[in-house]
Design an enzyme around this catalytic site. Structure first.
Site, PDB file in Angstrom:
ATOM      1  N   SER A  66      41.887  44.439  41.078  1.00  0.00           N
ATOM      2  CA  SER A  66      42.422  45.060  39.870  1.00  0.00           C
ATOM      3  C   SER A  66      41.984  46.518  39.888  1.00  0.00           C
ATOM      4  O   SER A  66      40.796  46.806  40.015  1.00  0.00           O
ATOM      5  CB  SER A  66      41.891  44.356  38.618  1.00  0.00           C
ATOM      6  OG  SER A  66      42.457  44.911  37.455  1.00  0.00           O
ATOM      7  N   GLU A 100      45.661  37.142  42.182  1.00  0.00           N
ATOM      8  CA  GLU A 100      44.932  38.411  42.086  1.00  0.00           C
ATOM      9  C   GLU A 100      43.742  38.465  43.042  1.00  0.00           C
ATOM     10  O   GLU A 100      42.947  37.529  43.121  1.00  0.00           O
ATOM     11  CB  GLU A 100      44.434  38.614  40.655  1.00  0.00           C
ATOM     12  CG  GLU A 100      43.641  39.901  40.466  1.00  0.00           C
ATOM     13  CD  GLU A 100      42.816  39.928  39.195  1.00  0.00           C
ATOM     14  OE1 GLU A 100      41.818  40.681  39.172  1.00  0.00           O
ATOM     15  OE2 GLU A 100      43.126  39.174  38.256  1.00  0.00           O
ATOM     16  N   ARG A 112      37.874  30.977  41.219  1.00  0.00           N
ATOM     17  CA  ARG A 112      37.236  31.292  39.940  1.00  0.00           C
ATOM     18  C   ARG A 112      35.863  30.627  39.911  1.00  0.00           C
ATOM     19  O   ARG A 112      35.731  29.478  39.490  1.00  0.00           O
ATOM     20  CB  ARG A 112      38.112  30.825  38.770  1.00  0.00           C
ATOM     21  CG  ARG A 112      37.704  31.414  37.421  1.00  0.00           C
ATOM     22  CD  ARG A 112      38.680  31.018  36.342  1.00  0.00           C
ATOM     23  NE  ARG A 112      39.991  31.569  36.564  1.00  0.00           N
ATOM     24  CZ  ARG A 112      40.373  32.806  36.202  1.00  0.00           C
ATOM     25  NH1 ARG A 112      39.524  33.597  35.609  1.00  0.00           N
ATOM     26  NH2 ARG A 112      41.595  33.220  36.433  1.00  0.00           N
ATOM     27  N   ARG A 131      29.780  35.811  36.382  1.00  0.00           N
ATOM     28  CA  ARG A 131      30.620  35.686  35.189  1.00  0.00           C
ATOM     29  C   ARG A 131      30.586  34.250  34.687  1.00  0.00           C
ATOM     30  O   ARG A 131      30.788  33.305  35.444  1.00  0.00           O
ATOM     31  CB  ARG A 131      32.060  36.099  35.502  1.00  0.00           C
ATOM     32  CG  ARG A 131      32.154  37.559  35.935  1.00  0.00           C
ATOM     33  CD  ARG A 131      33.557  38.019  36.167  1.00  0.00           C
ATOM     34  NE  ARG A 131      33.567  39.356  36.747  1.00  0.00           N
ATOM     35  CZ  ARG A 131      34.659  40.002  37.135  1.00  0.00           C
ATOM     36  NH1 ARG A 131      35.840  39.429  37.010  1.00  0.00           N
ATOM     37  NH2 ARG A 131      34.571  41.212  37.652  1.00  0.00           N
TER      38      ARG A 131
END
Length: 424
Positions: free
Chosen positions: A351, A348, A276, A261
Site C-alpha cells: 500500500s 494486496e 493475515r 497487528r
C-alpha cells in the site's frame, strides 16, 4: 491532523471529506469549542489590559500618597478571573486537540469516491497469471508438504495466526528482506535505517495509529510502549519535532522491521496461511518531501514497489483506492495486488500513500524552504516495498510445479546460495 484554522474557515469541505471517507467525528462540537475558546481569549486580553491599567493607576495613587485599597482589591479580583479563564482555555485546548486527532485527512480530488473495495479503480496490470496443467496447491498446504512452513508448532508456541519457517523457508524469508533492501538502496536512492521495533505513544500518535486504532495495536503492559505495526511509525518519527534543511529534501528511507497487528477487526478473514497474521516481516519505504512534489513522489514510490514484483516475475495489478476504502491519514493511496492462485484473485501486497502534511502536523516535522524563510510542514509518504510473508506465499503459489517443487525466481538465487528449486 488538519490545521484548526483550515477547519474553522472550511467546515463544509471538512464535512464533505469526512463523508467521502465514511468517517464520523464531532466536527460541530469542535467548531463550537473553538468559537468559545476565541471568545474567552478576547475576554482574557481585555481583562489583562484592564488589570495593567489598574496596576499603573495603583502605582500612581501610591506615589501621590492616596488610598489605592479599592483599586488593589479590584486588580486582585481581575487576576483571579483571568486565572479561571486561562484554565478554561487550557481545558478547551485539550478537547479541541483530542477531536482533531479523530478527524481524518481529506482525500485528494483525484481519488474516486466509493464505499469499499468494490469501488476501487484498477490502473494497470503487469504479467499474466500462471496457467497450470495440474490442480495448484494453496501455499499453506504446499509449504507444509515441502517442510518449510510449520503452522502447528507455531500454534503451540504462540497461538493462531503465527508461522514457523524452516530450512529454505526461513532462508527465503531472509533472502527477500535482503533483496528488497538492496534493490531500494542501490537502485532507488533510499538510505537504509534499522529502527527499534518498540515505539512510544507519541510516535504512534504522530503517524495516526493512535488514538483511533488502539484496538489493533499490541501494547506492552505497564509501559507506554507499543510493538510497531509497520516501520512507517519509527521511521517517520525519526524527525519528529525537527526543522529539516529544505535543500536536503527529498529524504528517502527504507527499513526492515517485524510488524505486529492484533487484527481486531479482521475476525474470520484469511485465517489460513501467511496473508493475515499477527506478526510478519516487511520492508517499508518512507519519504519526506516538499509539498509541491508530493504527488509526483507518490507515483515514483509506486514504481519502486512495482520493481520488486517485476524482478521476481510475479503478476500484479495497481489499484487506486476509493475514498471509503483508503487509510484514515491518507490523501491518496494506491495498492499493489499480487496474483494468488489459491484465492483466484489479486491480493494486496503493498500500500503506497501520500499523507500530505497530515502526519507532519501531528509529529511537528517541518522544513525551511530557504535560508531565513519561515518553516513549513513537509509532506510524508510511505509504502510497502514489500510485505515479505505475502511475497513468500505468492512465490510458492505462482512458481509451483507438478511434482510439488517450487522454482526460485532468478533474482533471489544469489541470496540462496544458487538454489534454483525448493523440493521436499
Amino acid at each position: 491532523m488538519l490545521d484548526l484554522r483550515f477547519v474553522r474557515a472550511n467546515p463544509e469541505a471538512v464535512r464533505e471529506g469526512m463523508r467521502k471517507k465514511r468517517v464520523d467525528a464531532p466536527l460541530d462540537e469542535l467548531l463550537s469549542l473553538d468559537a468559545r475558546r476565541r471568545q474567552l481569549l478576547v475576554e482574557v486580553e481585555g481583562l489583562k489590559a484592564h488589570r495593567n491599567a489598574a496596576s499603573a493607576e495603583v502605582a500612581r495613587l501610591k506615589k501621590a500618597g492616596l488610598d489605592a485599597t479599592a483599586l488593589i482589591e479590584e486588580t486582585r479580583t481581575t487576576g483571579e478571573r483571568i486565572k479561571e479563564l486561562d484554565g478554561e482555555v487550557r481545558s478547551l485546548d485539550g478537547r479541541i486537540e483530542e477531536i482533531l486527532l479523530y478527524i481524518p485527512n481529506l482525500p485528494d480530488a483525484s481519488v474516486p469516491e466509493g464505499d469499499d473495495a468494490a469501488q476501487n479503480v484498477e490502473v494497470r496490470r503487469w504479467g499474466e497469471p500462471p496457467s497450470f496443467s495440474f490442480e495448484p496447491r494453496a501455499h499453506w498446504d504446499l509449504g507444509v508438504e515441502l517442510g518449510i512452513l510449520d503452522f502447528e508448532r507455531a500454534v503451540k508456541i504462540s497461538g493462531t495466526r503465527f508461522v514457523v519457517e524452516r530450512g529454505l523457508g526461513a532462508q527465503l524469508e531472509r533472502a527477500l528482506i535482503n533483496f528488497f533492501l538492496d534493490l531500494h538502496t542501490r537502485e532507488h536512492g533510499y538510505t537504509e535505517v534499522f529502527p527499534p521495533f518498540l515505539v512510544n505513544r507519541e510516535s504512534m500518535v504522530g503517524t495516526g495509529q493512535l488514538p483511533k486504532f488502539a484496538e489493533d495495536m499490541y501494547k506492552c503492559e505497564g509501559e507506554e510502549l507499543y510493538l510497531a505495526p509497520t516501520a512507517e511509525v519509527p521511521v517517520t518519527n525519526l524527525y519528529r519535532g525537527e526543522i529539516l534543511d529544505g535543500e536536503k529534501l527529498p529524504l528517502y528511507h527504507c527499513a526492515y522491521t517485524a510488524c505486529f497487528r492484533a487484527e481486531a477487526g479482521a475476525a474470520g478473514r484469511d485465517t489460513r496461511g501467511l496473508i493475515r497474521v499477527h506478526e510478519f516481516n516487511k520492508v517499508e519505504l518512507v519519504k519526506f518531501v516538499r509539498p509541491e512534489t508530493s504527488f509526483d513522489e507518490l507515483e515514483r514510490l509506486v514504481g519502486n514497489a512495482e520493481a520488486c514484483l517485476r524482478r521476481l516475475g510475479l503478476p500484479y495489478r495497481v489499484v487506486l483506492i476509493c475514498t471509503g476504502d483508503m487509510g484514515f491519514s491518507n490523501a491518496k493511496q494506491y495498492d499493489l495486488e499480487v496474483w494468488l492462485p489459491s484465492y483466484g484473485r489479486y491480493v494486496e501486497i503493498s500500500s503506497c500513500s501520500n499523507f500530505t502534511d497530515y502526519q507532519a502536523r501531528r509529529a511537528d516535522i517541518k522544513f525551511r524552504p530557504a535560508p531565513g524563510a519561515k518553516p513549513e510542514f513537509v509532506h510524508t509518504l510511505n509504502g510497502s516495498g514489500l510485505a515479505v510473508g505475502r511475497t513468500v506465499a505468492a512465490i510458492l503459489e505462482n512458481f509451483q510445479q507438478s511434482d510439488g517443487s517450487v522454482v526460485v525466481p532468478e533474482a533471489l538465487r544469489p541470496y540462496l546460495g544458487g538454489v534454483e528449486r525448493i523440493t521436499k
